[in-house]
Design a protein around this motif. Structure first.
Motif, PDB file in Angstrom:
ATOM      1  N   LEU A 274       0.863  -1.187   0.000  1.00 58.18           N
ATOM      2  CA  LEU A 274       0.000   0.000   0.000  1.00 58.18           C
ATOM      3  C   LEU A 274       0.898   1.235   0.000  1.00 58.18           C
ATOM      4  CD1 LEU A 274      -3.125   0.550   0.245  1.00 58.18           C
ATOM      5  CD2 LEU A 274      -2.684   1.017   2.648  1.00 58.18           C
ATOM      6  N   ASN A 275       0.617   2.166  -0.869  1.00 55.67           N
ATOM      7  CA  ASN A 275       1.442   3.362  -1.003  1.00 55.67           C
ATOM      8  C   ASN A 275       1.207   4.331   0.152  1.00 55.67           C
ATOM      9  OD1 ASN A 275       2.567   2.668  -3.580  1.00 55.67           O
ATOM     10  ND2 ASN A 275       0.601   3.182  -4.492  1.00 55.67           N
ATOM     11  N   PRO A 276       2.257   5.083   0.561  1.00 52.53           N
ATOM     12  CA  PRO A 276       2.072   6.101   1.604  1.00 52.53           C
ATOM     13  C   PRO A 276       0.986   7.089   1.180  1.00 52.53           C
ATOM     14  CG  PRO A 276       4.405   5.798   1.105  1.00 52.53           C
ATOM     15  CD  PRO A 276       3.627   5.022   0.070  1.00 52.53           C
ATOM     16  N   GLY A 277       0.108   7.406   2.098  1.00 51.81           N
ATOM     17  CA  GLY A 277      -0.970   8.334   1.818  1.00 51.81           C
ATOM     18  C   GLY A 277      -2.182   7.702   1.159  1.00 51.81           C
ATOM     19  N   GLU A 278      -2.050   6.474   0.694  1.00 55.41           N
ATOM     20  CA  GLU A 278      -3.178   5.772   0.086  1.00 55.41           C
ATOM     21  C   GLU A 278      -4.172   5.359   1.179  1.00 55.41           C
ATOM     22  OE1 GLU A 278      -3.842   2.121  -3.110  1.00 55.41           O
ATOM     23  OE2 GLU A 278      -1.843   2.526  -2.322  1.00 55.41           O
ATOM     24  N   GLN A 279      -5.434   5.384   0.845  1.00 54.66           N
ATOM     25  CA  GLN A 279      -6.472   5.067   1.824  1.00 54.66           C
ATOM     26  C   GLN A 279      -6.349   3.626   2.316  1.00 54.66           C
ATOM     27  OE1 GLN A 279     -10.430   5.936   0.509  1.00 54.66           O
ATOM     28  NE2 GLN A 279     -11.317   5.516   2.506  1.00 54.66           N
ATOM     29  N   ILE A 280      -6.367   3.465   3.626  1.00 57.56           N
ATOM     30  CA  ILE A 280      -6.291   2.139   4.246  1.00 57.56           C
ATOM     31  C   ILE A 280      -7.639   1.448   4.063  1.00 57.56           C
ATOM     32  CG2 ILE A 280      -6.022   0.925   6.453  1.00 57.56           C
ATOM     33  CD1 ILE A 280      -4.180   3.328   7.267  1.00 57.56           C
ATOM     34  N   PRO A 281      -7.649   0.195   3.596  1.00 53.48           N
ATOM     35  CA  PRO A 281      -8.921  -0.514   3.367  1.00 53.48           C
ATOM     36  C   PRO A 281      -9.547  -1.031   4.676  1.00 53.48           C
ATOM     37  CG  PRO A 281      -7.088  -1.916   2.756  1.00 53.48           C
ATOM     38  CD  PRO A 281      -6.499  -0.581   3.151  1.00 53.48           C
ATOM     39  N   TYR A 282     -10.036  -0.083   5.474  1.00 52.88           N
ATOM     40  CA  TYR A 282     -10.603  -0.436   6.776  1.00 52.88           C
ATOM     41  C   TYR A 282     -11.771  -1.409   6.665  1.00 52.88           C
ATOM     42  CZ  TYR A 282      -7.831   2.935   9.424  1.00 52.88           C
ATOM     43  OH  TYR A 282      -6.795   3.604  10.019  1.00 52.88           O
ATOM     44  N   ASP A 283     -12.555  -1.303   5.593  1.00 54.51           N
ATOM     45  CA  ASP A 283     -13.691  -2.214   5.456  1.00 54.51           C
ATOM     46  C   ASP A 283     -13.232  -3.665   5.462  1.00 54.51           C
ATOM     47  OD1 ASP A 283     -12.441  -1.671   2.986  1.00 54.51           O
ATOM     48  OD2 ASP A 283     -14.245  -2.163   1.853  1.00 54.51           O
ATOM     49  N   LEU A 284     -12.157  -3.965   4.758  1.00 50.00           N
ATOM     50  CA  LEU A 284     -11.615  -5.324   4.739  1.00 50.00           C
ATOM     51  C   LEU A 284     -10.971  -5.681   6.081  1.00 50.00           C
ATOM     52  CD1 LEU A 284     -10.032  -5.584   1.184  1.00 50.00           C
ATOM     53  CD2 LEU A 284     -11.965  -6.884   2.072  1.00 50.00           C
ATOM     54  N   LEU A 285     -10.168  -4.774   6.621  1.00 46.24           N
ATOM     55  CA  LEU A 285      -9.510  -5.041   7.904  1.00 46.24           C
ATOM     56  C   LEU A 285     -10.539  -5.331   8.993  1.00 46.24           C
ATOM     57  CD1 LEU A 285      -6.710  -2.319   7.822  1.00 46.24           C
ATOM     58  CD2 LEU A 285      -6.460  -4.773   7.398  1.00 46.24           C
ATOM     59  N   LEU A 286     -11.625  -4.588   8.998  1.00 48.46           N
ATOM     60  CA  LEU A 286     -12.663  -4.788  10.014  1.00 48.46           C
ATOM     61  C   LEU A 286     -13.425  -6.100   9.826  1.00 48.46           C
ATOM     62  CD1 LEU A 286     -13.933  -1.121  10.306  1.00 48.46           C
ATOM     63  CD2 LEU A 286     -12.932  -2.479  12.167  1.00 48.46           C
ATOM     64  N   SER A 287     -13.375  -6.673   8.642  1.00 47.85           N
ATOM     65  CA  SER A 287     -14.031  -7.968   8.440  1.00 47.85           C
ATOM     66  C   SER A 287     -13.248  -9.090   9.115  1.00 47.85           C
ATOM     67  CB  SER A 287     -14.221  -8.267   6.951  1.00 47.85           C
ATOM     68  OG  SER A 287     -12.984  -8.564   6.331  1.00 47.85           O
ATOM     69  N   ALA A 288     -11.963  -8.855   9.390  1.00 44.75           N
ATOM     70  CA  ALA A 288     -11.132  -9.855  10.067  1.00 44.75           C
ATOM     71  C   ALA A 288     -10.871  -9.503  11.528  1.00 44.75           C
ATOM     72  CB  ALA A 288      -9.802 -10.014   9.335  1.00 44.75           C
ATOM     73  N   ASP A 289     -10.963  -8.242  11.862  1.00 43.69           N
ATOM     74  CA  ASP A 289     -10.729  -7.769  13.230  1.00 43.69           C
ATOM     75  C   ASP A 289     -11.767  -6.691  13.508  1.00 43.69           C
ATOM     76  OD1 ASP A 289      -9.825  -6.639  15.622  1.00 43.69           O
ATOM     77  OD2 ASP A 289      -7.722  -6.851  15.065  1.00 43.69           O
ATOM     78  N   PRO A 290     -12.768  -6.980  14.342  1.00 45.02           N
ATOM     79  CA  PRO A 290     -13.908  -6.074  14.485  1.00 45.02           C
ATOM     80  C   PRO A 290     -13.676  -4.813  15.302  1.00 45.02           C
ATOM     81  CG  PRO A 290     -14.146  -7.903  15.989  1.00 45.02           C
ATOM     82  CD  PRO A 290     -12.920  -8.185  15.151  1.00 45.02           C
ATOM     83  N   SER A 291     -12.455  -4.535  15.726  1.00 48.11           N
ATOM     84  CA  SER A 291     -12.206  -3.360  16.554  1.00 48.11           C
ATOM     85  C   SER A 291     -11.253  -2.385  15.869  1.00 48.11           C
ATOM     86  CB  SER A 291     -11.630  -3.784  17.911  1.00 48.11           C
ATOM     87  OG  SER A 291     -11.207  -2.648  18.636  1.00 48.11           O
ATOM     88  N   ILE A 292     -11.742  -1.203  15.578  1.00 48.51           N
ATOM     89  CA  ILE A 292     -10.901  -0.170  14.981  1.00 48.51           C
ATOM     90  C   ILE A 292      -9.786   0.225  15.947  1.00 48.51           C
ATOM     91  CG2 ILE A 292     -12.263   1.843  15.717  1.00 48.51           C
ATOM     92  CD1 ILE A 292     -10.850   1.434  12.210  1.00 48.51           C
ATOM     93  N   GLU A 293     -10.057   0.146  17.254  1.00 50.90           N
ATOM     94  CA  GLU A 293      -9.043   0.474  18.255  1.00 50.90           C
ATOM     95  C   GLU A 293      -7.906  -0.539  18.219  1.00 50.90           C
ATOM     96  OE1 GLU A 293     -12.363   0.250  19.031  1.00 50.90           O
ATOM     97  OE2 GLU A 293     -12.775   2.398  19.182  1.00 50.90           O
ATOM     98  N   VAL A 294      -8.232  -1.816  18.122  1.00 55.83           N
ATOM     99  CA  VAL A 294      -7.203  -2.850  18.068  1.00 55.83           C
ATOM    100  C   VAL A 294      -6.410  -2.728  16.762  1.00 55.83           C
ATOM    101  CG1 VAL A 294      -6.779  -5.344  18.001  1.00 55.83           C
ATOM    102  CG2 VAL A 294      -8.437  -4.410  19.623  1.00 55.83           C
ATOM    103  N   ILE A 295      -7.100  -2.501  15.654  1.00 53.62           N
ATOM    104  CA  ILE A 295      -6.412  -2.308  14.375  1.00 53.62           C
ATOM    105  C   ILE A 295      -5.439  -1.134  14.475  1.00 53.62           C
ATOM    106  CG2 ILE A 295      -6.715  -1.610  11.959  1.00 53.62           C
ATOM    107  CD1 ILE A 295      -9.364  -3.233  12.004  1.00 53.62           C
ATOM    108  N   GLY A 296      -5.878  -0.069  15.102  1.00 58.25           N
ATOM    109  CA  GLY A 296      -5.032   1.113  15.261  1.00 58.25           C
ATOM    110  C   GLY A 296      -3.734   0.834  15.999  1.00 58.25           C
ATOM    111  N   LYS A 297      -3.752  -0.152  16.888  1.00 58.90           N
ATOM    112  CA  LYS A 297      -2.549  -0.488  17.665  1.00 58.90           C
ATOM    113  C   LYS A 297      -1.459  -1.107  16.811  1.00 58.90           C
ATOM    114  CE  LYS A 297      -4.945  -1.089  22.045  1.00 58.90           C
ATOM    115  NZ  LYS A 297      -5.375  -2.044  23.082  1.00 58.90           N
ATOM    116  N   TYR A 298      -1.833  -1.758  15.712  1.00 53.52           N
ATOM    117  CA  TYR A 298      -0.788  -2.364  14.885  1.00 53.52           C
ATOM    118  C   TYR A 298      -0.602  -1.670  13.539  1.00 53.52           C
ATOM    119  CZ  TYR A 298      -4.736  -5.367  13.230  1.00 53.52           C
ATOM    120  OH  TYR A 298      -5.923  -5.849  12.755  1.00 53.52           O
TER     121      TYR A 298
END
Length: 151
Positions: free
Chosen positions: A6-30
């Motif tokens: 993923l390129n710097p500044g490119e939008q992070i695909p949160y919709d996909l990430l949240l399908s595997a990890d339901p917490s935006i807070e936990v995702i933010g930690k890594y």
């Protein structure tokens, strides 16, 4: 299908990430110290995985997700193969990944791709998530850890 960083500044695909990890807070930690790779298929991001350095010789797949309409097409396997190759080429000797104790499909996929169960983090989903986490209607409690030697 093309897998790329993923390129710097490119939008992070949160919709996909949240399908595997339901917490935006936990995702933010890594998300602070990672390498995010996306798989593009037919002009859109169809899958994502995140590599997170743990130690000098160990790297972890913290999140791996395939869009629902793209599942069962070999994309998950392609991501695991890609992650192992990138990790090996970057000098890591071990790749680790964790999944919920009730997540039988991912557990099977990881084992088919050479990962071996290495331990269990008891009460991981109870202790690290503010709300109960479910997979296919079953409550996630423990995290099963798997590892793959890359040398």
């Amino acid at each position: 299908m093309k897998i790329r960083l993923l390129n710097p500044g490119e939008q992070i695909p949160y919709d996909l990430l949240l399908s595997a990890d339901p917490s935006i807070e936990v995702i933010g930690k890594y998300l602070d110290r990672n390498y995010t790779y996306v798989a593009e298929k037919e002009g859109r991001i169809a899958a994502v995985y995140i590599l997170y350095p743990v130690e000098a010789d160990i790297i972890e797949i913290k999140n791996i997700a395939v869009a629902e309409d793209c599942r069962n097409q070999g994309i998950g396997t392609a991501l695991l193969v890609h992650a192992a190759g990138i990790s090996r080429d970057s000098g890591y000797s071990k790749l680790i990944i964790g999944t919920a104790d009730v997540s039988l499909s991912p557990l099977s996929l990881y084992q088919k791709n050479g990962f071996k169960i290495s331990g269990v983090k008891k009460n991981f989903f109870v202790d690290n998530y503010p709300e109960p986490v479910f997979d296919d209607g079953e409550r996630c409690v423990d995290m099963v850890m798997l590892e793959k030697n890359l040398l």
